[in-house]
Structure formats: C-alpha cells, structure tokens
Design a protein around this motif. Structure first.
Motif, PDB file in Angstrom:
ATOM      1  N   ILE A  35       0.839  -1.204   0.000  1.00 23.38           N
ATOM      2  CA  ILE A  35       0.000   0.000   0.000  1.00 23.38           C
ATOM      3  C   ILE A  35       0.875   1.256   0.000  1.00 23.38           C
ATOM      4  O   ILE A  35       0.658   2.174  -0.784  1.00 23.38           O
ATOM      5  CB  ILE A  35      -0.956  -0.006   1.217  1.00 23.38           C
ATOM      6  CG1 ILE A  35      -2.003  -1.111   1.047  1.00 23.38           C
ATOM      7  CG2 ILE A  35      -1.626   1.352   1.392  1.00 23.38           C
ATOM      8  CD1 ILE A  35      -2.808  -1.392   2.297  1.00 23.38           C
ATOM      9  N   LEU A  36       1.864   1.285   0.891  1.00 24.99           N
ATOM     10  CA  LEU A  36       2.731   2.461   0.988  1.00 24.99           C
ATOM     11  C   LEU A  36       3.538   2.673  -0.283  1.00 24.99           C
ATOM     12  O   LEU A  36       3.779   3.817  -0.684  1.00 24.99           O
ATOM     13  CB  LEU A  36       3.663   2.345   2.191  1.00 24.99           C
ATOM     14  CG  LEU A  36       2.993   2.480   3.556  1.00 24.99           C
ATOM     15  CD1 LEU A  36       3.982   2.175   4.672  1.00 24.99           C
ATOM     16  CD2 LEU A  36       2.383   3.864   3.728  1.00 24.99           C
ATOM     17  N   SER A  37       3.967   1.605  -0.924  1.00 24.18           N
ATOM     18  CA  SER A  37       4.756   1.764  -2.154  1.00 24.18           C
ATOM     19  C   SER A  37       3.905   2.367  -3.273  1.00 24.18           C
ATOM     20  O   SER A  37       4.436   3.040  -4.152  1.00 24.18           O
ATOM     21  CB  SER A  37       5.368   0.432  -2.589  1.00 24.18           C
ATOM     22  OG  SER A  37       4.379  -0.450  -3.039  1.00 24.18           O
ATOM     23  N   GLN A  38       2.601   2.153  -3.245  1.00 24.42           N
ATOM     24  CA  GLN A  38       1.721   2.741  -4.250  1.00 24.42           C
ATOM     25  C   GLN A  38       1.388   4.193  -3.918  1.00 24.42           C
ATOM     26  O   GLN A  38       1.348   5.051  -4.798  1.00 24.42           O
ATOM     27  CB  GLN A  38       0.424   1.935  -4.376  1.00 24.42           C
ATOM     28  CG  GLN A  38       0.632   0.541  -4.904  1.00 24.42           C
ATOM     29  CD  GLN A  38       1.314   0.540  -6.256  1.00 24.42           C
ATOM     30  OE1 GLN A  38       0.960   1.286  -7.146  1.00 24.42           O
ATOM     31  NE2 GLN A  38       2.329  -0.303  -6.400  1.00 24.42           N
ATOM     32  N   ILE A  39       1.154   4.465  -2.637  1.00 21.86           N
ATOM     33  CA  ILE A  39       0.766   5.814  -2.214  1.00 21.86           C
ATOM     34  C   ILE A  39       1.958   6.759  -2.220  1.00 21.86           C
ATOM     35  O   ILE A  39       1.837   7.919  -2.584  1.00 21.86           O
ATOM     36  CB  ILE A  39       0.140   5.768  -0.800  1.00 21.86           C
ATOM     37  CG1 ILE A  39      -1.205   5.049  -0.850  1.00 21.86           C
ATOM     38  CG2 ILE A  39      -0.026   7.156  -0.219  1.00 21.86           C
ATOM     39  CD1 ILE A  39      -1.812   4.814   0.510  1.00 21.86           C
ATOM     40  N   ASN A  40       3.102   6.268  -1.823  1.00 15.95           N
ATOM     41  CA  ASN A  40       4.268   7.108  -1.566  1.00 15.95           C
ATOM     42  C   ASN A  40       5.104   7.327  -2.840  1.00 15.95           C
ATOM     43  O   ASN A  40       6.295   7.097  -2.845  1.00 15.95           O
ATOM     44  CB  ASN A  40       5.110   6.463  -0.468  1.00 15.95           C
ATOM     45  CG  ASN A  40       5.848   7.482   0.334  1.00 15.95           C
ATOM     46  OD1 ASN A  40       5.693   8.669   0.136  1.00 15.95           O
ATOM     47  ND2 ASN A  40       6.662   7.015   1.244  1.00 15.95           N
ATOM     48  N   ARG A  41       4.457   7.789  -3.860  1.00 16.16           N
ATOM     49  CA  ARG A  41       5.138   8.033  -5.130  1.00 16.16           C
ATOM     50  C   ARG A  41       4.887   9.485  -5.542  1.00 16.16           C
ATOM     51  O   ARG A  41       3.865  10.071  -5.199  1.00 16.16           O
ATOM     52  CB  ARG A  41       4.608   7.096  -6.203  1.00 16.16           C
ATOM     53  CG  ARG A  41       4.826   5.633  -5.897  1.00 16.16           C
ATOM     54  CD  ARG A  41       4.047   4.752  -6.827  1.00 16.16           C
ATOM     55  NE  ARG A  41       4.498   4.909  -8.189  1.00 16.16           N
ATOM     56  CZ  ARG A  41       5.074   3.952  -8.891  1.00 16.16           C
ATOM     57  NH1 ARG A  41       5.259   2.771  -8.355  1.00 16.16           N
ATOM     58  NH2 ARG A  41       5.460   4.160 -10.125  1.00 16.16           N
ATOM     59  N   GLY A  42       5.797  10.030  -6.298  1.00 13.60           N
ATOM     60  CA  GLY A  42       5.631  11.399  -6.768  1.00 13.60           C
ATOM     61  C   GLY A  42       4.386  11.580  -7.610  1.00 13.60           C
ATOM     62  O   GLY A  42       3.755  12.634  -7.594  1.00 13.60           O
ATOM     63  N   GLU A  43       4.019  10.532  -8.339  1.00 18.59           N
ATOM     64  CA  GLU A  43       2.828  10.613  -9.180  1.00 18.59           C
ATOM     65  C   GLU A  43       1.577  10.846  -8.334  1.00 18.59           C
ATOM     66  O   GLU A  43       0.633  11.495  -8.777  1.00 18.59           O
ATOM     67  CB  GLU A  43       2.645   9.323  -9.997  1.00 18.59           C
ATOM     68  CG  GLU A  43       3.756   9.072 -10.988  1.00 18.59           C
ATOM     69  CD  GLU A  43       4.945   8.313 -10.380  1.00 18.59           C
ATOM     70  OE1 GLU A  43       4.900   7.915  -9.199  1.00 18.59           O
ATOM     71  OE2 GLU A  43       5.933   8.150 -11.097  1.00 18.59           O
ATOM     72  N   MET A  44       1.558  10.306  -7.124  1.00 12.79           N
ATOM     73  CA  MET A  44       0.398  10.487  -6.253  1.00 12.79           C
ATOM     74  C   MET A  44       0.270  11.949  -5.834  1.00 12.79           C
ATOM     75  O   MET A  44      -0.840  12.472  -5.725  1.00 12.79           O
ATOM     76  CB  MET A  44       0.484   9.580  -5.022  1.00 12.79           C
ATOM     77  CG  MET A  44       0.382   8.103  -5.353  1.00 12.79           C
ATOM     78  SD  MET A  44      -1.090   7.661  -6.298  1.00 12.79           S
ATOM     79  CE  MET A  44      -2.352   7.864  -5.071  1.00 12.79           C
ATOM     80  N   MET A  45       1.399  12.610  -5.601  1.00 12.50           N
ATOM     81  CA  MET A  45       1.347  14.022  -5.255  1.00 12.50           C
ATOM     82  C   MET A  45       0.794  14.822  -6.441  1.00 12.50           C
ATOM     83  O   MET A  45       0.005  15.737  -6.255  1.00 12.50           O
ATOM     84  CB  MET A  45       2.724  14.534  -4.835  1.00 12.50           C
ATOM     85  CG  MET A  45       2.685  15.890  -4.177  1.00 12.50           C
ATOM     86  SD  MET A  45       4.266  16.280  -3.411  1.00 12.50           S
ATOM     87  CE  MET A  45       3.861  17.806  -2.592  1.00 12.50           C
ATOM     88  N   LEU A  46       1.191  14.428  -7.642  1.00  9.96           N
ATOM     89  CA  LEU A  46       0.662  15.116  -8.834  1.00  9.96           C
ATOM     90  C   LEU A  46      -0.848  14.932  -8.965  1.00  9.96           C
ATOM     91  O   LEU A  46      -1.540  15.829  -9.432  1.00  9.96           O
ATOM     92  CB  LEU A  46       1.357  14.614 -10.095  1.00  9.96           C
ATOM     93  CG  LEU A  46       2.700  15.246 -10.412  1.00  9.96           C
ATOM     94  CD1 LEU A  46       3.322  14.590 -11.635  1.00  9.96           C
ATOM     95  CD2 LEU A  46       2.587  16.733 -10.597  1.00  9.96           C
TER      96      LEU A  46
END
Length: 190
Positions: A35-46
C-alpha cells in the motif's frame, strides 16, 4: 540489538535502529508495504496537485499563470533531487530493510538511505507550492505523510527522513527566495 553492535553506535544511530526495529516487529508487513509503495510516489502528489491547480486557475486564485507553477516547482524539486542523490551516493548508508530486516538484494539503491529523497523532494515542492503559489497549507501534510510512509516501509531510518526534510526545507526556501525575486521581475508584478 546485539551488544557488540550497540557499543559501536552513537546515540542517534541507536535511536534510529531502535525505531526501525520497533517498526519491523510491530508495524511492517507485506500488505502495508504494498500500500505504501503505491501511495508514496511522486505521481500520487501530482494527482492531488493537478486538480487543485485546475480549480485555482479556473477561479483565478494563482498569483502566476498555471503554466509557470508546475515547471517552476518541478525545477526547484529537480535541483533538490539531484543534490540528494549525490549525497546518498557519497554517504552510502544501508537502508533499514538491509540492516534491520535482513533483506538481501543486489539492487545498489539498497545502500543509499541517507537522506530520504521522498521526504526532501516532497518538502521542497510543498513549500514552493504553499508559500509561493498560494496552495492550501494542508499540502505540507503530504510531505509529512511521505516521510512517515518511508519509515513504516523500512526504506529509511528516522534520521534519513529528518535529514530529507531539513534539506528539502533549505531547497524550498531557496526556491521561495528565487521565486519572489525572479517571478515578479519576469511578469511585471509587484
């Protein structure tokens, strides 16, 4: 922790290892890691920035055109990222996944823990977006979540994340200084 290892470590290193060990034994797991590896990406901030940017541009809430916001924030974050990656390679501290969890991996990135690029990049971007371009203050929480996520996934020690936030604050402040000087000059605003 082994007594012989404990004797060789500084107080900060012992605290780092103690926190990482606590996370490994009480929090860390494959599902949380996924879960964290999916959420904790720069793309998620975008995915959060772009809708707000569209809303703010549509409602004329931005001090500068929308097409300046992303490139400027991206350029400052990119400069931060390159500096952090150079530091990581110079310091070459192994990640908690290797030192605490015992993961064996041939990936050279596993020996580049300090400082946390996620924490640093997210802090740089959040500071520039909030204090230069008027994004809501809750965008700063995204940087806190990025750092905490890196701790819980055992990709970083607490000092890695704190170091990342400090470096990100420095680059974000530099971005604010340059932006407050350069952007009004370029766009003829005061």
């Amino acid at each position: 922790m082994d007594k012989t290892i404990s004797d060789k470590l500084s107080l900060f290193e012992r605290l780092d290892y103690a926190v990482a060990l606590f996370i490994r034994e009480n929090i860390h797991g494959p599902r949380l890691n996924r879960i964290l590896s999916q959420i904790n990406r720069g793309e998620m901030m975008l995915l959060l920035i772009i809708p707000y940017l569209a809303y703010a541009a549509w409602n004329h809430l931005l001090p500068y055109p929308w097409w300046i916001v992303i490139p400027y924030a991206g350029l400052i974050a990119y400069a931060n990222d390159r500096s952090v990656l150079a530091l990581k390679k110079m310091i070459s501290r192994k990640r908690p996944l290797v030192t605490v969890a015992g993961k064996v991996d041939q990936n050279p990135d596993m020996k580049h823990s300090f400082p946390s690029a996620h924490a640093s990049n997210s802090m740089t971007a959040a500071l520039v977006l909030v204090f230069l371009f008027g994004f809501p203050e809750w965008f700063l929480v995204l940087s806190l979540m990025a750092g905490i996520g890196r701790l819980l996934s055992l990709h970083h020690f607490p000092s890695d994340v704190i170091g990342g936030w400090v470096i990100g604050t420095c680059f974000g402040s530099l971005g604010l200084f340059l932006g407050r000087w350069l952007l009004p000059y370029c766009f003829g605003t005061t």
